[in-house]
Design a protein around this motif. Structure first.
Motif, short mmCIF file in Angstrom:
data_model
loop_
_atom_site.label_atom_id
_atom_site.label_comp_id
_atom_site.label_asym_id
_atom_site.label_seq_id
_atom_site.Cartn_x
_atom_site.Cartn_y
_atom_site.Cartn_z
N MET A 67 9.81 7.23 -5.61
CA MET A 67 8.73 7.86 -4.85
C MET A 67 7.57 6.89 -4.62
SD MET A 67 7.11 11.62 -5.49
CE MET A 67 8.65 12.29 -4.83
N ILE A 68 7.07 6.91 -3.39
CA ILE A 68 5.84 6.21 -3.04
C ILE A 68 4.80 7.28 -2.71
CG2 ILE A 68 4.70 4.72 -1.35
CD1 ILE A 68 7.35 3.26 -0.99
N VAL A 69 3.68 7.23 -3.42
CA VAL A 69 2.61 8.18 -3.17
C VAL A 69 1.56 7.49 -2.31
CG1 VAL A 69 0.99 9.81 -4.19
CG2 VAL A 69 3.07 9.20 -5.44
N ASN A 70 1.40 7.98 -1.11
CA ASN A 70 0.49 7.37 -0.13
C ASN A 70 -0.81 8.16 -0.05
OD1 ASN A 70 -0.33 5.64 1.94
ND2 ASN A 70 0.58 6.90 3.54
N LEU A 71 -1.84 7.50 0.47
CA LEU A 71 -3.15 8.12 0.70
C LEU A 71 -3.77 8.66 -0.60
CD1 LEU A 71 -2.38 10.04 4.03
CD2 LEU A 71 -3.63 7.89 3.75
N VAL A 72 -3.67 7.87 -1.64
CA VAL A 72 -4.23 8.26 -2.94
C VAL A 72 -5.71 7.89 -2.99
CG1 VAL A 72 -4.08 7.94 -5.43
CG2 VAL A 72 -2.00 7.95 -4.05
N THR A 73 -6.53 8.82 -3.42
CA THR A 73 -7.97 8.57 -3.56
C THR A 73 -8.34 8.49 -5.04
OG1 THR A 73 -8.44 10.94 -3.48
CG2 THR A 73 -8.50 9.74 -1.39
N GLY A 74 -9.54 7.97 -5.31
CA GLY A 74 -10.01 7.90 -6.68
C GLY A 74 -9.94 6.49 -7.24
N ALA A 75 -10.54 6.34 -8.42
CA ALA A 75 -10.65 5.01 -9.03
C ALA A 75 -9.37 4.57 -9.72
CB ALA A 75 -11.80 5.01 -10.03
N THR A 76 -8.48 5.52 -10.04
CA THR A 76 -7.25 5.17 -10.76
C THR A 76 -6.03 5.67 -9.98
OG1 THR A 76 -7.48 7.20 -12.07
CG2 THR A 76 -8.36 5.15 -13.02
N PRO A 77 -5.68 4.99 -8.88
CA PRO A 77 -4.56 5.47 -8.05
C PRO A 77 -3.23 5.52 -8.79
CG PRO A 77 -5.29 3.28 -7.37
CD PRO A 77 -6.31 3.79 -8.32
N LEU A 105 8.53 6.64 -10.10
CA LEU A 105 7.40 6.18 -9.30
C LEU A 105 7.62 4.72 -8.92
CD1 LEU A 105 4.59 6.68 -8.07
CD2 LEU A 105 3.61 5.92 -10.26
N LEU A 106 7.82 4.47 -7.64
CA LEU A 106 7.95 3.09 -7.16
C LEU A 106 6.58 2.45 -7.01
CD1 LEU A 106 9.92 0.90 -6.18
CD2 LEU A 106 9.67 1.83 -3.87
N GLY A 107 5.58 3.24 -6.62
CA GLY A 107 4.23 2.71 -6.49
C GLY A 107 3.34 3.63 -5.69
N VAL A 108 2.08 3.26 -5.57
CA VAL A 108 1.10 4.06 -4.84
C VAL A 108 0.40 3.18 -3.81
CG1 VAL A 108 0.71 5.56 -6.84
CG2 VAL A 108 -0.79 3.60 -6.46
N ILE A 109 -0.10 3.84 -2.77
CA ILE A 109 -0.88 3.17 -1.74
C ILE A 109 -2.20 3.92 -1.62
CG2 ILE A 109 -0.98 2.42 0.67
CD1 ILE A 109 2.09 2.65 0.73
#
Length: 282
Positions: free
Chosen positions: A190-200, A231-235
């Protein structure tokens, strides 16, 4: 033969539209190409394709044309240039000037279904392409249509793109459930896109943890094998992304130092790490 070179097939899917799936596919390809890997992005949405529009290219032919004998495969491939990544290392990085795309088709009513002969033609086509590239990234259409399920079945890896919003998570779960039931895909990334906040990374981990809990509770109860979500990563949410899309540019060209660009470069490294594992039989 198993010893024959074959590209890693990665199906990039999403439960709903608008989560950035095509943006992720295009920029992942660019990041992989920048480190010397040969990459083809197949726009697998045969009815509402838009990869070429996002990249600002005007193809003469599409995958739909290839499958219907209108043109040869080589005539439908389009080269997208990228600049090599600078690396502070003595290891030599192969010179790669970009990646290729195979555009889909837009506004084609019969493209959402696949006949038996079309399936065989697609399999043959992907086999032929697999000997030319290290990675085949299949930018599948949103949802759980017939074409999406086909590409999910033949992929080595499934990557689901989501955003933290509830509708995206609900549709992602529904997609994962169908992939498990219909295609036997019990391992997804899973790639989680459009993540907000100081700790994505923490936020992305929470998204995956939530979906894993739901999958473990409900998929097992209906007799489906346990699905494992990695979790593959976040953007991170980044204003550079909509600007690049508006100008039909890759992030590496429009904003090479932007947080989203750096995050996708890291995703490409993780994807390459996955690709070092043994390919399953197909």
């Amino acid at each position: 033969m198993e010893s024959e070179r074959r590209a890693r097939r990665v199906a990039i899917v999403s439960g709903k539209g608008g989560v950035g799936k095509t943006m992720v596919a295009a920029n992942l390809a660019a990041a992989l190409a920048k480190t010397g890997h040969s990459v083809l992005v197949v726009d697998s949405d045969l009815g509402l394709a838009n990869l070429d529009v996002m990249l600002g290219v005007q193809p003469s032919y599409t995958l739909h044309d290839v499958l219907h004998g209108v043109c040869a495969l080589k005539d439908a491939l389009v080269r997208v240039p990228v600049c090599p990544r600078e690396v502070a290392s003595t290891k030599e990085v192969p010179s790669v000037d970009g990646f290729d795309i195979l555009p889909g088709g837009s506004g084609i009513r019969d493209a959402t279904t696949l006949t038996a002969s079309a399936r065989e033609d697609l399999k043959s086509l992907l086999h032929e392409l697999g000997s030319r590239y290290e990675f085949l990234l299949c930018d599948a259409g949103a949802g759980i249509g017939e074409v999406v399920l086909f590409f999910a079945q033949i992929a080595d890896d499934i990557v689901v793109v989501v955003t933290p919003e509830p509708t995206s998570l609900t549709d992602a779960y529904a997609t994962i459930k169908v992939l498990a039931r219909e295609c036997g895909r019990t391992e997804v990334h899973m790639i989680v896109n459009l993540v907000t906040g100081a700790t994505p990374e923490k936020a992305g981990g929470a998204v995956v943890s939530h979906l894993q809990q739901v999958a473990s509770r409900f998929l097992l109860s209906d007799g489906t094998t346990l699905v494992r979500i990695h979790l593959l990563g976040v953007i991170p949410s980044d204003p550079a992304v909509p600007r690049a899309i508006t100008h039909q540019q890759l992030l590496e060209s429009a904003a090479p130092m932007a947080p989203a660009t750096q995050a996708i470069a890291l995703l490409a490294d993780h994807l390459f790490g996955m690709a070092t594992t043994r390919l399953p039989q197909v």
